[in-house]
Enzyme design. Sequence first.
Site, PDB file in Angstrom:
ATOM      1  N   PRO A 101       0.829  -1.210   0.000  1.00  0.00           N
ATOM      2  CA  PRO A 101       0.000   0.000   0.000  1.00  0.00           C
ATOM      3  C   PRO A 101       0.869   1.268   0.000  1.00  0.00           C
ATOM      4  CG  PRO A 101      -0.594  -1.471   1.829  1.00  0.00           C
ATOM      5  CD  PRO A 101       0.611  -2.057   1.176  1.00  0.00           C
ATOM      6  N   GLY A 105       3.343   3.627   5.478  1.00  0.00           N
ATOM      7  CA  GLY A 105       4.343   3.182   6.450  1.00  0.00           C
ATOM      8  C   GLY A 105       4.974   1.837   6.139  1.00  0.00           C
ATOM      9  N   LEU A 106       4.725   1.293   4.940  1.00  0.00           N
ATOM     10  CA  LEU A 106       5.306  -0.017   4.614  1.00  0.00           C
ATOM     11  C   LEU A 106       6.451   0.087   3.605  1.00  0.00           C
ATOM     12  CD1 LEU A 106       2.243  -2.473   4.530  1.00  0.00           C
ATOM     13  CD2 LEU A 106       3.687  -1.799   6.424  1.00  0.00           C
ATOM     14  N   GLY A 107       6.883   1.291   3.321  1.00  0.00           N
ATOM     15  CA  GLY A 107       8.094   1.450   2.505  1.00  0.00           C
ATOM     16  C   GLY A 107       7.884   1.233   1.020  1.00  0.00           C
ATOM     17  N   SER A 108       6.695   1.554   0.525  1.00  0.00           N
ATOM     18  CA  SER A 108       6.420   1.258  -0.887  1.00  0.00           C
ATOM     19  C   SER A 108       7.386   1.990  -1.824  1.00  0.00           C
ATOM     20  CB  SER A 108       4.955   1.558  -1.214  1.00  0.00           C
ATOM     21  OG  SER A 108       4.807   2.724  -1.925  1.00  0.00           O
ATOM     22  N   ALA A 111      10.790   0.352  -1.909  1.00  0.00           N
ATOM     23  CA  ALA A 111      10.726  -0.979  -2.529  1.00  0.00           C
ATOM     24  C   ALA A 111      10.634  -0.865  -4.047  1.00  0.00           C
ATOM     25  CB  ALA A 111       9.533  -1.756  -1.974  1.00  0.00           C
ATOM     26  N   ASP A 152      14.310   3.024   5.846  1.00  0.00           N
ATOM     27  CA  ASP A 152      13.472   2.332   4.851  1.00  0.00           C
ATOM     28  C   ASP A 152      14.332   1.667   3.782  1.00  0.00           C
ATOM     29  OD1 ASP A 152      11.284   3.515   6.082  1.00  0.00           O
ATOM     30  OD2 ASP A 152      10.292   3.939   4.167  1.00  0.00           O
TER      31      ASP A 152
HETATM   32  O1  PMV Z   1       6.350   6.026   7.001  1.00  0.00           O
HETATM   33  P1  PMV Z   1       7.598   5.301   6.670  1.00  0.00           P
HETATM   34  O2  PMV Z   1       7.453   3.850   6.607  1.00  0.00           O
HETATM   35  O3  PMV Z   1       8.317   5.883   5.500  1.00  0.00           O
HETATM   36  O4  PMV Z   1       8.572   5.482   7.925  1.00  0.00           O
HETATM   37  C1  PMV Z   1       9.005   6.715   8.318  1.00  0.00           C
HETATM   38  C2  PMV Z   1       9.871   6.575   9.507  1.00  0.00           C
HETATM   39  C3  PMV Z   1      10.228   7.898  10.133  1.00  0.00           C
HETATM   40  O5  PMV Z   1      11.085   7.602  11.232  1.00  0.00           O
HETATM   41  C4  PMV Z   1       9.001   8.630  10.642  1.00  0.00           C
HETATM   42  C5  PMV Z   1      10.957   8.812   9.139  1.00  0.00           C
HETATM   43  C6  PMV Z   1      12.337   8.333   8.771  1.00  0.00           C
HETATM   44  O6  PMV Z   1      12.872   8.860   7.787  1.00  0.00           O
HETATM   45  O7  PMV Z   1      12.916   7.481   9.464  1.00  0.00           O
END
Ligand code: PMV
Length: 315
Positions: A101, A105-108, A111, A152
């Site tokens: 998705p 928050g899953l790094g799409s 990836a 990520d």
């Molecule tokens: O939302 P994501 O999965 O891209 O994770 C962000 C993680 C943070 O710590 C909020 C930002 C970062 O660059 O580490």
Amino acid sequence: MPAFAASAPGKIILFGEHAVVYSRPAIAVPVNMVRARAAVMANPAGPPGQVQIRADDIGLDSPLDALPYDHPLALAVHLVAEQIHVERLPALRLQITSTIPIASGLGSGAAVTTAIARALSAFLGHPLTDEQVSAIAYRVDQEYHGQPSGIDNTTIAYAQPIFFIRGQPFERLCVGQPFSIIIGNTGIASPTSAAVGDVRKAWLANPDRLEPIFDEIGSIARQARKFIEDGLPERLGPLMNHNQALLQDLDVSSPELDRLIAAARSAGAAGAKLCGGGRGGNMIALVTPETAQPVADALRQAGAVNTITTTIEKT
Ligand code: PMV
């Protein structure tokens, strides 16, 4: 030339998001159940030198030259070509698909870039190393996140559980005992850059309030590392709950995330927290074989649009 394909996993941050931007440690693991894929094939019948990029998930079918240089898919292609010193790419088709998705928050993003970098560099006869792929994914993330910590791209390019401190070489985590996590999606897309920007504003306005929160999150990540390596994953639950309370203090949770987290805990999860930037996107819950189904059911009833169960294997 044959077609070349590559894929890359999603990722979740188990501990330490946001504080990791301020150089505290964090722990992230790849999620293999969701993946981005890229395939590159020669297009001898196409216009000479034309790179055609197709990503049906976002309704894109465009020549590279028609995209802005810093469009994330175009930028990935340009950076790979620069890295291997190819001035003119041959006519080719690049197809991208993903089950990760977007903006949740899953790094799409990392990836997709990783899959493109691997497939395109292999097609061009110069497969890039994990380190090079990670650096390219970082550069693309930078365009969109402002100042990403790098967690990520590192987790995804190396596809390993990692202990990460910004600006330091990452460490691979040894997982003493496998454990399972359920990921619940609020269905609310939430760009990481907004949450990261708000935390920065709060930190600039009141560093004396935020620094101790970052310290405490960092110390949770260090304790969690020990429990993971010592094969005591059941002890991660209270740490997840404590980490979530601190993320609430940073104002990056949301009513939807809080609802899913409460539902998971009531259904027997040993701990639960948001994962990634927050404000929407996904939460995670620590489950056992006995609690996995009740927790997944409870998440659905509480409004999760999707759940994924993933096991972090012993390494
Ligand atoms: O939302 P994501 O999965 O891209 O994770 C962000 C993680 C943070 O710590 C909020 C930002 C970062 O660059 O580490």
